[in-house]
Scaffold this motif. Structure first.
Motif: not given
Length: 478
Positions: A205-212, A232-234, A236-244
């Protein structure tokens, strides 16, 4: 007349646009959905006591003029105990969601793994509740928790992830970066993604997913959980729109088993398999590359049923087999002890075998128990994948400057012509996970390699630590 035609065409264009918008199901707002499901979403705080060697916390370079100052600062008791091990409490944050009014909560295994204390914070601001672990499944990174409450808890149901389509709207909720309850929205970007696990079935999904956000729910527009946000695939550790998010079709089965047994109980066929490539199909005279080619039949259910090397498994329990990954998932989802019909292609003819499925967890445990034993006083060593590996010992911990509780396999040497060297592994690295599971012995590592090979995988994902810094490396299984 031309003006009338233009007017009609304009109206038709507006109507067509409106119909297209309705077909897409574009929501005017996510506010009603967020308000509906948020009471069931929770923040999870975990605490773990970790040991820190008194002499291992070097904060400045040796020989620095500040060295004595920092040594005195760390040795607060003034009794010369700077080398004594210290203990500190480490905290981590994650997300989860309530699935029943009596307090069952789903999250990721990596959120709560190794925790001494787990606290659940609710959206409505009620008092935090301590949680106990009912069961975990490292293979799918799912954990089931339980809290005790004097009143029924708001909860959310699972939805059918199999009917989700690429382009469908979804909404993620959780505790990103420890900022508290947060909502993000997007679409299903892809289906049936595999990362590195045997039973992977991720929704991208491209829904923003971050640490936590780990362990939090991914909702469809009906307020049903169709995935558990996991990775997530990133760069830099932050969301780039590739989450699982692990699909609910997998999660629901795991949760049911954890609730009933406190552990998973997956079916086991007992074969090593690989995909049928175009070259193999041509060499064997096969019409297609569908199915799974049997490369080994050790002692187990398949051998007892008469399966042989070179058989091509075409269907399992009435369902066609597309490839090795498909077969592994089908077998893993089947009940232990069930008698299933397995259709194989042998010498150009199809045969149907009746196989009584065993339990995969028991089979893996048996292989580990039968593995080579450590010689007294010396760590077990073995060369695998171009790596000279040794089991952890107190001497190696001291030599590498590790904490007393650190576990894993130490890379003693490696072939400089190997893939491992090319991908940056070096002597002194510590392998802590293989195929998303912790490894502390050579036997466990070999078992993970065999599981990956049985699943038809060409590589295995290793979690490496070097001076405390983790990174993943995928190595080929040749």
């Amino acid at each position: 007349m031309q003006a009338f035609v233009a007017l009609v065409m304009g109206v038709a264009l507006v109507l067509a646009s409106a119909m297209q918008a309705r077909a897409r199901g574009v929501p005017e707002s996510f506010a009603d959905l967020a308000e509906q499901v948020s009471p069931a979403v929770v923040n999870i705080t975990t605490s773990t006591v970790v040991s820190q060697p008194g002499g291992g916390g070097q904060m400045v370079p040796e020989g620095s003029p500040f060295e004595d100052f920092f040594r005195d600062f760390l040795d607060r008791d003034g009794q010369g105990n700077g080398d004594r091990d210290r203990q500190r409490r480490s905290q981590a944050l994650g997300s989860g969601f309530v699935i029943s009014e009596d307090g069952f909560i789903v999250t990721n295994n990596h959120v709560i793994e190794g925790a001494d204390e787990i606290l659940i914070e609710f959206f409505n601001g009620r008092d935090e509740l301590p949680a106990t672990v009912i069961g975990t499944d490292p293979n799918t990174d799912i954990a089931l928790l339980k809290v005790e409450s004097d009143e029924p808890l708001s909860h959310v149901p699972f939805g059918d992830s199999d009917i989700m389509r690429v382009g469908d709207w979804v909404m993620a909720m959780g505790n990103p970066l420890g900022q508290g309850f947060s909502v993000s929205a997007g679409i299903v970007s892809a289906r049936n993604r595999e990362l590195s696990g045997t039973y992977d079935d991720y929704i991208q999904t491209d829904a923003a997913i971050n640490r936590g956000n780990s362990g939090g729910p991914l909702f469809n527009m009906d307020g049903q959980v169709i995935g558990v946000n996991t990775a997530i695939l990133s760069p830099n550790g932050g969301s780039i729109g590739i989450g699982f998010a692990m699909s609910s079709g997998v999660v629901e089965r795991v949760v049911d088993q954890l609730k009933e047994f406190g552990e998973t109980r997956r079916g086991w066929l007992g074969v090593s398999i690989q995909n049928v490539t175009d070259d193999i199909a041509e060499a064997m005279g096969l019409e297609s590359t569908s199915g799974a080619l049997v490369t080994d039949v050790p002692e187990g259910p398949a051998r007892e049923a008469g399966m042989e090397v070179n058989d091509v498994i075409l269907s399992f329990d009435g369902t066609d087999v597309a490839d090795t990954g498909d077969l592994v998932r089908q077998v893993g989802n089947a009940p232990v002890g069930k008698t299933v019909r397995v259709m194989v292609l042998r010498d150009g003819q199809t045969q149907t075998l009746k196989v009584v499925l065993g339990r995969r967890e028991d089979a893996l445990a048996s292989r580990t128990d039968e593995g080579p034993q450590e010689e007294p006083g010396a760590p077990m060593r073995k060369s695998l994948l171009g790596l000279d590996l040794a089991e952890m010992s107190d001497e190696l911990r001291a030599e590498l400057g590790l904490n007393p509780g650190d576990e894993g396999l130490v890379v003693m040497q490696l072939d400089e012509t190997s893939e491992a060297f090319t991908k940056g592994l070096r002597a002194g690295d510590v392998i802590v996970e293989a195929g998303q599971e912790k490894v502390t012995t050579i036997a466990e590592f070999e078992a993970r390699l065999e599981v990956a090979r049985e699943g038809g995988r060409k590589s295995i994902l290793l979690l490496i630590r070097r001076q405390g810094d983790p990174r993943f490396v995928a190595l080929g299984l040749k």
